[in-house]
Structure formats: structure tokens, C-alpha cells
Scaffold this motif. Structure first.
Motif, mmCIF file in Angstrom:
data_model
loop_
_atom_site.group_PDB
_atom_site.id
_atom_site.type_symbol
_atom_site.label_atom_id
_atom_site.label_comp_id
_atom_site.label_asym_id
_atom_site.label_seq_id
_atom_site.Cartn_x
_atom_site.Cartn_y
_atom_site.Cartn_z
ATOM 1 N N HIS A 80 0.874 -1.168 0.000
ATOM 2 C CA HIS A 80 0.000 0.000 0.000
ATOM 3 C C HIS A 80 0.919 1.229 0.000
ATOM 4 N N VAL A 81 0.757 2.089 -0.977
ATOM 5 C CA VAL A 81 1.662 3.219 -1.145
ATOM 6 C C VAL A 81 0.945 4.514 -0.831
ATOM 7 N N THR A 82 1.544 5.322 0.059
ATOM 8 C CA THR A 82 1.052 6.663 0.355
ATOM 9 C C THR A 82 2.216 7.622 0.109
ATOM 10 N N LEU A 83 2.001 8.569 -0.747
ATOM 11 C CA LEU A 83 3.053 9.534 -1.074
ATOM 12 C C LEU A 83 2.872 10.808 -0.279
ATOM 13 N N ALA A 84 3.969 11.292 0.251
ATOM 14 C CA ALA A 84 3.975 12.563 0.968
ATOM 15 C C ALA A 84 5.098 13.400 0.377
ATOM 16 N N PRO A 85 4.872 14.691 0.155
ATOM 17 C CA PRO A 85 5.929 15.526 -0.420
ATOM 18 C C PRO A 85 7.115 15.630 0.536
ATOM 19 N N ALA A 86 8.296 15.657 -0.050
ATOM 20 C CA ALA A 86 9.527 15.771 0.750
ATOM 21 C C ALA A 86 9.671 17.214 1.231
ATOM 22 N N THR A 87 10.231 17.348 2.426
ATOM 23 C CA THR A 87 10.413 18.689 2.972
ATOM 24 C C THR A 87 11.748 19.253 2.579
#
Length: 87
Positions: A80-87
């Protein structure tokens, strides 16, 4: 063989091809590339050779497309893939 050891476009071409085709076919492909480059340089004296660099193909890849393909591959493997923007 010398071109395959360099940090140039031709060296990167060899390393890309050898992964899927093998050593001998990669050498022939690089030799053909050198032959085509040489022919163009001899055929038109005004032509100049511009080294594209070893990262030429990486620069052509669209980041959104690459992300989509990697997410699809991980999903196919059962993650299951959840993408979060890199800081």
C-alpha cells in the motif's frame, strides 16, 4: 571497449544496454554509435560533436511518470503506497 569504461554518453549507453542484452551486444551497440557519430562528422564538415553527458537519459525522464510507474510496481507487489511531499 575503452568507451564503455568512460564517464560519457557512450559509457552510460554501454552500461544501460549491458544490463538487458549482455556484454558483446552492448559493445557492438556502442561501436555502432561511434560509427554513426563519425560518419556524421565526416559527412558534414560544419558539424560539431556535443557530448550529451552520462546523465542524458535521466534528464529526459518525466518525474511524474517515473513516480507513477514506481507506485504501480509497488502496488503490483502487494504494498500500500502513500506519497507525501519531501520537505
Amino acid at each position: 571497449m575503452a568507451a564503455s569504461r568512460t564517464d560519457t554518453f557512450l559509457g552510460a549507453r554501454y552500461r544501460r544496454i549491458v544490463k538487458r542484452r549482455g556484454h558483446k551486444k552492448a559493445l557492438v551497440a556502442v561501436a555502432r554509435s561511434i560509427l554513426v557519430i563519425t560518419w556524421h562528422l565526416i559527412n558534414d564538415p560544419e558539424t560539431e560533436y556535443n557530448e550529451l553527458g552520462p546523465d542524458h537519459h535521466q534528464r529526459l525522464i518525466d518525474p511524474a511518470r517515473r513516480t507513477r510507474d514506481l507506485v504501480r510496481q509497488l502496488t503490483a507487489l502487494g504494498h500500500h503506497v502513500t506519497l507525501a511531499p519531501a520537505t
